[in-house]
Design an enzyme around this catalytic site. Structure first.
Site, short mmCIF file in Angstrom:
data_model
loop_
_atom_site.label_atom_id
_atom_site.label_comp_id
_atom_site.label_asym_id
_atom_site.label_seq_id
_atom_site.Cartn_x
_atom_site.Cartn_y
_atom_site.Cartn_z
CB THR B 44 56.77 41.50 67.95
OG1 THR B 44 57.25 42.31 69.03
CG2 THR B 44 57.02 42.21 66.65
CB SER B 49 52.73 45.31 58.26
OG SER B 49 53.09 46.52 58.88
CB ALA B 50 49.68 40.68 58.45
CB ILE B 51 53.34 42.60 54.48
CG1 ILE B 51 54.32 43.44 55.29
CG2 ILE B 51 51.99 43.28 54.39
CD1 ILE B 51 54.62 44.77 54.65
CG HIS B 53 58.94 43.71 54.28
ND1 HIS B 53 58.72 45.04 54.01
CD2 HIS B 53 58.43 43.49 55.52
CE1 HIS B 53 58.12 45.61 55.04
NE2 HIS B 53 57.93 44.69 55.98
CB CYS B 407 32.07 34.10 64.65
SG CYS B 407 32.74 35.59 63.87
CB CYS B 444 29.99 42.60 65.80
SG CYS B 444 30.11 40.97 66.56
#
Lengths: 421, 511
Positions: B44, B49-51, B53, B407, B444
């Site tokens: 998980t 959402s990588a936020i 709250h 990269c 890519c």
């Protein structure tokens, strides 16, 4: 700051031909900046034959074709900076400049009389399509698999489904078959192949690999590694038809679903890009909207045949050199408009007073057409006409504009190229 | 039982397990983290959402509310200390129906009751100025300046690295298959390769936490975690500035909306759905789910450029019917401490969860002393894309591999990849490298760099290129070599150096 008359960004087929032309027998200083440790770009992994028929009159492999141009570049005396990644192209009052980084010299800025963009293109990845299902190992772009097979000697999978009938996908269907994998099918969203007819025949038909037109992959199964994909029929709008899914057990899904000109540097430099080709908008000298910055090859628009890349790049190199020498156009260009049935035409603008006696306009049609003529009109007058038995989006077409014919019309406001009966 | 005996075993190396491990590493005790996957941050924690709250969502008085607000307060300084990307961009809950704006007032009141600072309601004009691409129908929004975005991969890795350099042991590919109470005290924890003893066990096993809980609990005290799937679209950095803040939708009668947010990497993230599913490995996306996200995003943000999409993914929330975190010693199972049902806002709360769980553990262990000195996290891997030209040149002069870009989309050098592998708990797979230095995370999606990164992995790990994996055993890059299938066929010599076929994809390791 080091300075060259012409700096070429990218040492693939486009960059090499541009460099040779710009060098003009030693008259100008030219540098080619290549991020890889060798010249040739993607050709180095294209070990199949079919390159060079137009340029050299013989059938070469990709590495052979690349080597010819690398040799030509070396003979021309162009300087080659390998392992150097261009980070930025900019145009200031003193002309354009590029910033690049390498292990040997760190970050450096290089000045130029003119810059030729020749960065090529990249493959559209799986994530862009949003194929439903899992994201396991065994999903590769065709070009990535091609590198593994042809450069590393590794077989990415044994039971393969290919989505998309782009040329690299078709080529890889044959290659994987020859290397001992089984290719179950090639699914193509459109009702026609997006690759060259010759590749459909030689890579699929000759090996009994089915091409499923109007089909797409609607699910990827497998947690760690691909275990199966579901292939469904699509309707006229490209939407999967429920209930038509067929499950193909497999360990690999290859994607050949489109090539995108690699224009991040161009965009950052302020170069105007065409929403249709996704490459720069250029004039007949292949100069972009930024003065002194030129473009050619797959960064300009995606080609089918490398020979035409070399032709186009030669012109870009010549014109970039002329610009560095101080040559300028008339200042007046007219648009080349994609008319009925034509999706894109390059160049998009022509300086009639300055253009060469014969100018090749390369274009793609927007569907499959039989027995039509490609007709260029200016002010209602036909200035070029080319009869074609068959036209398909997967094969680039060309029309040659003659300067004399355009000058003969007096003033020209626009040139429209379209399909006519 | 085996030879090892620990004061604490933490099961699960997600953001909570690693936050706990870091807090534990401050104390004089022995600790081991067991992780079923090949790396930290594989469940998980990597797909959310990588936020951060602000803390107005959870019901006042719940553990969730308290730990969210505390975690949100701790997160900024923690990321600063660890060198983790974090940006307090603020969040907006947008109301698009005037009849429902009372919902904003309710959220405001709840947020204030929860202790969230600086909340207020912004009206249409100010909202437009704050967020120009907000939907035309937007009438007002709840503005939470303490809302933030964070890089969950970096955070989990940094927490784990800090724990590791301070003595916490990590064992990967170690799914827990059994837990048994020891006759004296403590627990025997079994993995396919070992049985390990510990005085205290912490259950931070994400969606699998109920399975472990149910091995030790009283019959009437079973826990049930229902995986609740969330599907997302990731858009290219060209779309990253489409919104300036994390934009939520005010839940309506028609359901909960989706969020649209920039990420710390400059992408735009849109999602998630909320689907209760059965399969705890069901991180597959669906056509319907992805389409739902597109539809719902348009309710709050206009013109989201989905043509710039580079990735879709799904993650699972560890949902539990009570909708609160389940933290504490399991009744009747002394020394077995749950850190379970950590669904959203689990990432936000993780720093506070780490402290709380460690407090419980230390009490059970009789209060082990704090160490005199805690080693800092090893210095973060330099991000060349953010260095000045002079600094980058100096770095490349000292270490030439920092002048070799592998990269192109994210501008990541060989040096960064090498360091990602060589660090404590270093990367062992393409995904491991991607989480640490973002090679392959760009437009890519690794089509260009993955063979190059794989070569570096093979070199650094001393393995065949074919054996390099995407994400651990069963996800090898190749299944064989060219023409190996023809070996033994009439007239065909045996292929030299043919590797053994890759192990068949096993079932998802059960915990």
């Amino acid at each position: 700051m080091r300075r060259y008359d012409v700096v070429v960004v990218g040492g693939g087929p486009a960059g090499l031909a541009a460099a040779v032309a710009a060098r003009a027998g030693g008259r100008r200083s030219v540098a080619v900046i290549e991020r890889d440790r060798e010249l040739g770009g993607i050709l180095n992994q294209c070990v199949h034959s079919g390159f060079g028929l137009v340029t050299f009159g013989e059938e070469l492999t990709g590495p052979e074709y690349a080597a010819r141009w690398a040799d030509a570049a070396a003979e021309s005396g162009a300087e080659v900076l390998l392992g150097s990644m261009v980070l930025d192209v900019s145009a200031g009052p003193e002309g354009p400049a590029v910033t690049c980084v390498s292990a040997e010299r760190g970050v450096e800025r290089i000045g130029a009389g003119a810059v030729v963009l020749a960065m090529g293109c990249r493959e559209r990845p799986a994530g862009a399509l949003g194929i439903p299902g899992f994201r396991p190992a065994g999903v590769f772009t065709a070009g990535c698999a091609q590198r593994l097979v042809n450069r590393e000697g590794l077989l990415p999978g044994r039971e393969v489904v290919i989505l998309g009938s782009g040329d690299i996908g078709l080529i890889m269907a044959r290659r994987l078959t020859l290397e001992g994998a089984h290719v179950a099918c090639v699914a193509e969203l459109m009702p026609y192949s997006s690759g060259l007819k010759r590749n459909v025949v030689q890579c699929l038909d000759d090996f009994g690999i089915p091409l499923l037109l109007s089909h797409t992959v609607t699910r990827v199964e497998g947690r760690r590694r691909v275990e199966a994909v579901e292939v469904s029929r699509v309707d006229g709008a490209g939407r999967p038809v429920p209930g038509t899914g067929v499950r193909y057990p497999c360990d690999t899904l290859l994607l050949s679903v489109g090539l995108l000109p690699e224009n991040e540097l161009s965009r950052a430099a302020g170069v105007e890009l065409s929403p249709v080709t996704r490459g720069p908008v250029v004039d007949d000298s292949l100069m972009t909207s930024v003065p002194g910055v030129f473009a050619c090859g797959n960064v300009l628009h995606v080609h089918d045949l490398v020979d035409y890349v070399s032709q186009e790049a030669t012109r870009a190199g010549e014109c970039a050199g002329a610009w560095a020498d101080g040559a300028r156009g008339s200042g007046r260009t007219v648009p080349v408009v994609a008319g009925t049935g034509v999706r894109s035409a390059v160049p998009q603008r022509v300086d009639v007073a300055r253009m060469p006696d014969e100018l090749v306009v390369r274009l793609r049609v927007d569907g499959v057409y039989e027995r039509r003529s490609l007709v260029a009109r200016a002010g209602g007058e036909v200035v070029a006409r080319r009869r074609r038995d068959i036209l398909v989006p997967g094969e680039m077409e060309q029309v040659t504009l003659r300067r004399e014919a355009l000058l003969g019309l007096g003033g020209v406001d626009a040139i429209t190229i379209g399909l006519e009966a | 039982m085996g030879e090892s005996c620990y004061d604490v075993i933490v099961i699960g190396a997600g953001v909570c397990g690693c936050a706990i491990a870091r807090e534990l590493s401050r104390r004089r005790l022995s600790a081991c983290v067991l992780e079923a996957e090949e790396d930290v941050c594989c469940g998980t924690s990597k797909a959310n959402s990588a936020i951060v709250h602000a803390g107005f969502d959870a019901a006042t008085g719940t553990l969730m509310a308290r730990l969210n607000v505390e975690g949100s307060r701790l997160m900024g300084p923690l990321c600063e200390e660890l060198g983790v990307d974090y940006d307090r961009i603020g969040s907006l809950v947008v109301c698009v129906d005037g009849a429902q704006r009372g919902g904003l007032d309710a959220l405001l009141a709840r947020g204030r009751a929860n202790g969230v600072a600086d909340l207020r309601i912004v009206e249409r004009e100010e909202l437009r100025a704050l967020e120009p691409n907000v939907a035309d129908a937007a009438v007002a929004a709840l503005w939470a300046p303490t809302g933030a975005i964070v890089n969950p991969f970096q955070l989990t890795v940094a927490l784990a690295e800090t724990a590791a350099v301070n003595g916490v042991e990590f064992r990967f590919l170690s799914p827990v298959t059994g837990i048994a109470r020891r006759p004296d005290a403590g627990w025997d924890v079994t993995t396919p390769s070992d049985t390990l003893a510990a005085r205290v066990v912490v259950n931070a096993a994400g969606v699998h936490a109920d399975e472990l809980h149910n091995l030790v609990c009283a019959p009437g005290d079973r826990l049930e975690i229902a995986p609740r799937r969330g599907q997302y679209h990731v858009l290219d950095v060209t779309a990253g500035a489409h919104v300036r803040h994390t934009v939520f939708a005010l839940p309506t009668r028609l359901g909960k909306g989706v969020l649209v947010t920039p990420t710390t990497g400059g992408n735009l993230l849109v999602g998630p759905t909320a689907e209760d599913i059965e399969d705890k490995g069901g991180v597959d996306t669906t056509a319907d789910g992805l389409a739902e996200v597109v539809r719902k995003a348009a309710l709050t943000v206009r013109g989201v450029p989905f043509s710039e999409r580079i990735r879709t993914f799904a993650g699972l929330r560890a949902h539990q019917a009570g909708h609160d975190f389940v933290i504490g010693e399991v009744p009747g199972a002394p020394g077995f401490v749950n850190c379970a049902a950590i669904e959203s806002p689990g990432l936000s709360a993780a720093p506070a969860i780490g402290r709380m769980v460690t407090g419980i553990v230390c009490e059970l262990l009789g209060g082990p002393a704090e160490k005199d000195e805690l080693l800092p996290r090893p210095a973060p891997i330099p991000d060349v894309a953010r260095l000045s030209p002079e600094a980058w040149s100096a770095l490349a002069a000292a270490r030439p591999e920092y002048g070799r870009v592998v990269c192109r989309c994210r501008t990541v050098t060989e040096g960064q990849v090498v360091d990602a592998i060589r660090r404590p708990l270093g990367a062992r797979s393409l995904d491991g490298v991607k989480r640490r230095v973002e090679a392959g995370m760009g437009r890519c999606q690794g089509g260009f760099c993955s063979p190059r990164v794989a070569q570096i992995l093979a070199r650094e790990l001393g393995c065949d290129l074919a054996a390099v994996t995407l994400s651990g055993p069963g996800s090898e890059l190749a299944v064989g070599t060219d023409k190996d299938a023809w070996a033994g066929a009439p007239g065909v010599p045996a292929a030299p150096g043919t590797p053994a076929p890759a192990a068949p994809a096993g079932e998802e390791a059960s915990r």
